[in-house]
Design a protein around this motif. Structure first.
Motif, PDB file in Angstrom:
ATOM      1  N   ASP A 257       0.862  -1.180   0.000  1.00 30.02           N
ATOM      2  CA  ASP A 257       0.000   0.000   0.000  1.00 30.02           C
ATOM      3  C   ASP A 257       0.899   1.231   0.000  1.00 30.02           C
ATOM      4  OD1 ASP A 257      -2.000   1.842   0.182  1.00 30.02           O
ATOM      5  OD2 ASP A 257      -2.559   1.391   2.253  1.00 30.02           O
ATOM      6  N   GLY A 258       1.130   1.786  -1.194  1.00 27.87           N
ATOM      7  CA  GLY A 258       2.040   2.921  -1.296  1.00 27.87           C
ATOM      8  C   GLY A 258       3.450   2.477  -0.970  1.00 27.87           C
ATOM      9  N   ASP A 259       4.028   3.092   0.073  1.00 30.75           N
ATOM     10  CA  ASP A 259       5.363   2.722   0.513  1.00 30.75           C
ATOM     11  C   ASP A 259       5.331   1.772   1.705  1.00 30.75           C
ATOM     12  OD1 ASP A 259       6.540   4.316  -1.425  1.00 30.75           O
ATOM     13  OD2 ASP A 259       6.531   6.097  -0.139  1.00 30.75           O
ATOM     14  N   ASP A 260       4.139   1.293   2.050  1.00 34.00           N
ATOM     15  CA  ASP A 260       3.983   0.414   3.211  1.00 34.00           C
ATOM     16  C   ASP A 260       3.712  -1.020   2.782  1.00 34.00           C
ATOM     17  OD1 ASP A 260       4.239   2.613   4.901  1.00 34.00           O
ATOM     18  OD2 ASP A 260       2.077   2.993   4.903  1.00 34.00           O
ATOM     19  N   ILE A 261       4.150  -1.948   3.616  1.00 33.52           N
ATOM     20  CA  ILE A 261       3.814  -3.362   3.461  1.00 33.52           C
ATOM     21  C   ILE A 261       2.759  -3.699   4.503  1.00 33.52           C
ATOM     22  CG2 ILE A 261       4.654  -5.734   3.549  1.00 33.52           C
ATOM     23  CD1 ILE A 261       7.422  -4.678   2.838  1.00 33.52           C
ATOM     24  N   VAL A 262       1.657  -4.258   4.083  1.00 30.66           N
ATOM     25  CA  VAL A 262       0.579  -4.620   4.995  1.00 30.66           C
ATOM     26  C   VAL A 262       0.575  -6.135   5.162  1.00 30.66           C
ATOM     27  CG1 VAL A 262      -1.896  -4.523   5.460  1.00 30.66           C
ATOM     28  CG2 VAL A 262      -0.784  -2.656   4.211  1.00 30.66           C
ATOM     29  N   TYR A 263       0.943  -6.606   6.370  1.00 34.85           N
ATOM     30  CA  TYR A 263       0.936  -8.037   6.658  1.00 34.85           C
ATOM     31  C   TYR A 263      -0.422  -8.394   7.263  1.00 34.85           C
ATOM     32  CZ  TYR A 263       5.979  -8.115   5.902  1.00 34.85           C
ATOM     33  OH  TYR A 263       7.234  -8.019   5.341  1.00 34.85           O
ATOM     34  N   HIS A 264      -1.129  -9.287   6.615  1.00 32.11           N
ATOM     35  CA  HIS A 264      -2.473  -9.663   7.065  1.00 32.11           C
ATOM     36  C   HIS A 264      -2.397 -10.818   8.051  1.00 32.11           C
ATOM     37  CE1 HIS A 264      -3.896  -7.052   3.881  1.00 32.11           C
ATOM     38  NE2 HIS A 264      -3.213  -7.746   2.991  1.00 32.11           N
ATOM     39  N   GLY A 265      -3.067 -10.644   9.180  1.00 34.29           N
ATOM     40  CA  GLY A 265      -3.093 -11.686  10.208  1.00 34.29           C
ATOM     41  C   GLY A 265      -4.264 -12.629  10.044  1.00 34.29           C
ATOM     42  N   TYR A 266      -4.817 -12.716   8.868  1.00 40.70           N
ATOM     43  CA  TYR A 266      -5.934 -13.611   8.571  1.00 40.70           C
ATOM     44  C   TYR A 266      -5.721 -14.165   7.170  1.00 40.70           C
ATOM     45  CZ  TYR A 266      -7.278  -9.180   6.419  1.00 40.70           C
ATOM     46  OH  TYR A 266      -7.275  -8.011   5.686  1.00 40.70           O
ATOM     47  N   TYR A 267      -6.510 -15.156   6.826  1.00 38.14           N
ATOM     48  CA  TYR A 267      -6.294 -15.863   5.563  1.00 38.14           C
ATOM     49  C   TYR A 267      -7.608 -15.936   4.781  1.00 38.14           C
ATOM     50  CZ  TYR A 267      -2.296 -17.001   8.403  1.00 38.14           C
ATOM     51  OH  TYR A 267      -1.195 -16.888   9.219  1.00 38.14           O
ATOM     52  N   ASP A 268      -7.742 -15.024   3.849  1.00 38.25           N
ATOM     53  CA  ASP A 268      -8.929 -14.959   2.990  1.00 38.25           C
ATOM     54  C   ASP A 268      -8.481 -15.326   1.573  1.00 38.25           C
ATOM     55  OD1 ASP A 268     -10.276 -14.115   5.192  1.00 38.25           O
ATOM     56  OD2 ASP A 268     -10.584 -12.053   4.522  1.00 38.25           O
ATOM     57  N   ILE A 269      -8.861 -16.503   1.135  1.00 40.00           N
ATOM     58  CA  ILE A 269      -8.375 -17.017  -0.152  1.00 40.00           C
ATOM     59  C   ILE A 269      -9.463 -16.913  -1.210  1.00 40.00           C
ATOM     60  CG2 ILE A 269      -7.559 -19.076  -1.375  1.00 40.00           C
ATOM     61  CD1 ILE A 269      -6.077 -19.900   1.091  1.00 40.00           C
ATOM     62  N   GLY A 270      -9.138 -16.203  -2.294  1.00 40.93           N
ATOM     63  CA  GLY A 270     -10.050 -16.092  -3.414  1.00 40.93           C
ATOM     64  C   GLY A 270      -9.897 -17.281  -4.351  1.00 40.93           C
ATOM     65  N   VAL A 271     -11.026 -17.716  -4.891  1.00 43.33           N
ATOM     66  CA  VAL A 271     -11.035 -18.837  -5.834  1.00 43.33           C
ATOM     67  C   VAL A 271     -11.579 -18.327  -7.163  1.00 43.33           C
ATOM     68  CG1 VAL A 271     -11.890 -21.156  -6.305  1.00 43.33           C
ATOM     69  CG2 VAL A 271     -11.406 -20.466  -3.943  1.00 43.33           C
ATOM     70  N   ALA A 272     -10.733 -18.284  -8.189  1.00 42.67           N
ATOM     71  CA  ALA A 272     -11.147 -17.748  -9.482  1.00 42.67           C
ATOM     72  C   ALA A 272     -12.210 -18.652 -10.109  1.00 42.67           C
ATOM     73  CB  ALA A 272      -9.946 -17.627 -10.409  1.00 42.67           C
ATOM     74  N   VAL A 273     -13.312 -18.040 -10.543  1.00 47.61           N
ATOM     75  CA  VAL A 273     -14.433 -18.762 -11.142  1.00 47.61           C
ATOM     76  C   VAL A 273     -14.769 -18.108 -12.474  1.00 47.61           C
ATOM     77  CG1 VAL A 273     -16.856 -19.432 -10.899  1.00 47.61           C
ATOM     78  CG2 VAL A 273     -15.357 -19.406  -8.889  1.00 47.61           C
ATOM     79  N   SER A 274     -14.901 -18.907 -13.516  1.00 52.03           N
ATOM     80  CA  SER A 274     -15.282 -18.390 -14.827  1.00 52.03           C
ATOM     81  C   SER A 274     -16.798 -18.369 -14.939  1.00 52.03           C
ATOM     82  CB  SER A 274     -14.691 -19.269 -15.931  1.00 52.03           C
ATOM     83  OG  SER A 274     -15.090 -18.805 -17.204  1.00 52.03           O
ATOM     84  N   SER A 275     -17.349 -17.214 -15.352  1.00 50.42           N
ATOM     85  CA  SER A 275     -18.793 -17.083 -15.548  1.00 50.42           C
ATOM     86  C   SER A 275     -19.055 -16.534 -16.944  1.00 50.42           C
ATOM     87  CB  SER A 275     -19.398 -16.144 -14.495  1.00 50.42           C
ATOM     88  OG  SER A 275     -19.005 -14.799 -14.727  1.00 50.42           O
ATOM     89  N   GLU A 276     -20.318 -16.537 -17.347  1.00 52.97           N
ATOM     90  CA  GLU A 276     -20.672 -16.038 -18.668  1.00 52.97           C
ATOM     91  C   GLU A 276     -20.322 -14.564 -18.821  1.00 52.97           C
ATOM     92  OE1 GLU A 276     -24.725 -16.840 -19.533  1.00 52.97           O
ATOM     93  OE2 GLU A 276     -24.460 -19.017 -19.654  1.00 52.97           O
ATOM     94  N   ARG A 277     -20.332 -13.819 -17.741  1.00 55.36           N
ATOM     95  CA  ARG A 277     -20.054 -12.389 -17.789  1.00 55.36           C
ATOM     96  C   ARG A 277     -18.579 -12.062 -17.644  1.00 55.36           C
ATOM     97  NH1 ARG A 277     -24.719  -9.296 -17.364  1.00 55.36           N
ATOM     98  NH2 ARG A 277     -26.580 -10.446 -16.769  1.00 55.36           N
TER      99      ARG A 277
END
Length: 405
Positions: A257-277
């Motif tokens: 984020d800009g000149d900062d590193i943001v270390y996340h203390g949680y684990y939110d994993i995105g799963v790529a999904v293909s849709s018609e749109r």
């Protein structure tokens, strides 16, 4: 008494939307909670439903128009109106106007033209009026054969002798079709291009022997489904392995984020999904607290929502890491593009049997190539390779993953 129908209140991350489709037109009866309009934003498609039984009086924002958060898009009149009654009313008005037109032979084409234009959505009426094109000359590709603004625009490009020609443009025997890019597809394109231009993206590869997981899945899939009501797939193993690897390599779970590193203390994993749109990335929250059944059910629900266009903005917001599975479509190897502001993405691929050297002997094993694309500004090669090797080891010895070893 007419009441206002407004666009939904958009989140702060969404500036505006575009009217994608009107499912109902003025004069048509609607039932309470029936979907009357779709609004496409940069992230998802939002549905606008009827507030009560009644009738659409006026459409203020036509298909293709830009709308702001909570902006008025139509006028609605409450009151139970049967579909048959609404149809008779519309037909009656048409007959009256047609009768009046017939009494004035010279004015007949003008009245008929006006009626044709009036029957269309507001944006289409405007386009027809400005271009002087007759509605009967345009082939409608919208719901129920209705004319869209794109139909009018495409008709303009045709020679006058080819009235009512289809969207496709024939050049000899070769055919081209020009359609506008959807808002979601346009936004995805912008983000992917930005990721390649604004990050120091690099990809490292490895391969994993899928035999242990395949044997475990074959042995327990029936019992698993009976117990949890979910099918045991491969994705839950990858999500849990990635979660454990993220714990060991915090930089892969961080963002810039800009000149900062943001270390996340949680684990939110995105799963790529293909849709018609287009490509969407719904997010599994707190995967370190989820069991395998919860992961499988979450992914299944996202797939259904993506198919039906029901994914909400809350499903897509955030995420600290992403997994994409090109193997679903047969991809053997690829270099996935970062889902910024995340700094890494894991690519899964097709499982394919290959001859492998095992303890000096050649064995035919089900192998999968893995790819980790990462932002070299934050993640060093040593960390990236270590992260990917950790996932490989956990998948090849799933007992360690399950026993947290």
């Amino acid at each position: 008494m007419a009441t206002e129908i407004k666009a939904p209140v958009f989140p702060e991350s969404v500036a505006d939307g575009t009217i994608a489709t009107w499912h109902k037109q003025p004069g048509e009866a609607v039932s309470r909670d029936e979907v009357i309009c779709d609004i496409e934003t940069d992230k998802v498609v939002l549905e606008v439903v009827a507030p009560a039984d009644g009738t659409i009086v006026t459409i203020i924002k036509g298909e293709g128009d830009t709308v702001l958060s909570a902006e008025v898009i139509a006028q609605f009149e409450e009151g139970a109106v049967s579909g048959a009654a609404a149809t008779e009313a519309v037909q009656g008005e048409a007959k009256v106007e047609q009768a009046a037109a017939n009494t004035q032979a010279g004015a007949a084409p003008v009245v008929e033209r006006a009626q044709q234009v009036q029957d269309q959505a507001p944006a289409v009426r405007k386009a027809l009026t400005e271009t002087g094109i007759a509605a009967t000359d345009v082939a409608g590709t919208g719901r129920g054969g209705r004319i869209t603004k794109e139909d009018v625009a495409n008709h303009q490009t045709k020679p006058a002798a080819t009235a009512a020609a289809p969207l496709s443009v024939a050049v000899g025997e070769r055919i081209e079709k020009r359609v506008p890019m959807t808002r979601l597809r346009k936004r995805v394109a912008e983000r992917l291009l930005a990721a390649t231009q604004e990050t120091a993206m690099l990809t490292t590869f490895n391969e994993v022997n899928m035999k242990p997981i395949m044997e475990m899945r074959a042995q327990y899939k029936d019992a698993f489904e009976k117990r949890h009501g979910a099918r045991l797939g491969f994705m839950s193993f990858f999500v849990k392995a990635a979660t454990e690897a993220l714990k060991r390599y915090p930089a892969v779970n961080a963002s810039i984020d800009g000149d900062d590193i943001v270390y996340h203390g949680y684990y939110d994993i995105g799963v790529a999904v293909s849709s018609e749109r287009g490509l969407v990335v719904p997010v599994l929250r707190d995967t370190d607290r989820m069991n395998y059944a919860e992961v499988e059910n979450g992914i299944r629900d996202f797939a259904y929502k993506a198919r039906d266009g029901k994914l909400g903005i809350e499903d897509m917001t955030g995420g600290t890491f992403t997994i994409t599975n090109g193997g679903t479509f047969g991809s053997l190897l690829s270099t996935p593009i970062l889902n910024t502001p995340q700094t890494a993405i894991l690519g899964m691929h097709k499982i394919q049997e290959r001859p492998m050297a095992v303890n000096g002997q050649v064995e035919i094993l089900p192998m999968m190539y893995l790819a980790l694309s990462y932002d070299h500004r934050l993640i060093d090669g040593k960390e990236a390779v270590g992260f990917l090797v950790t996932i490989k080891e956990l998948l090849e010895e799933p007992a360690k993953l399950i026993l947290d070893l």
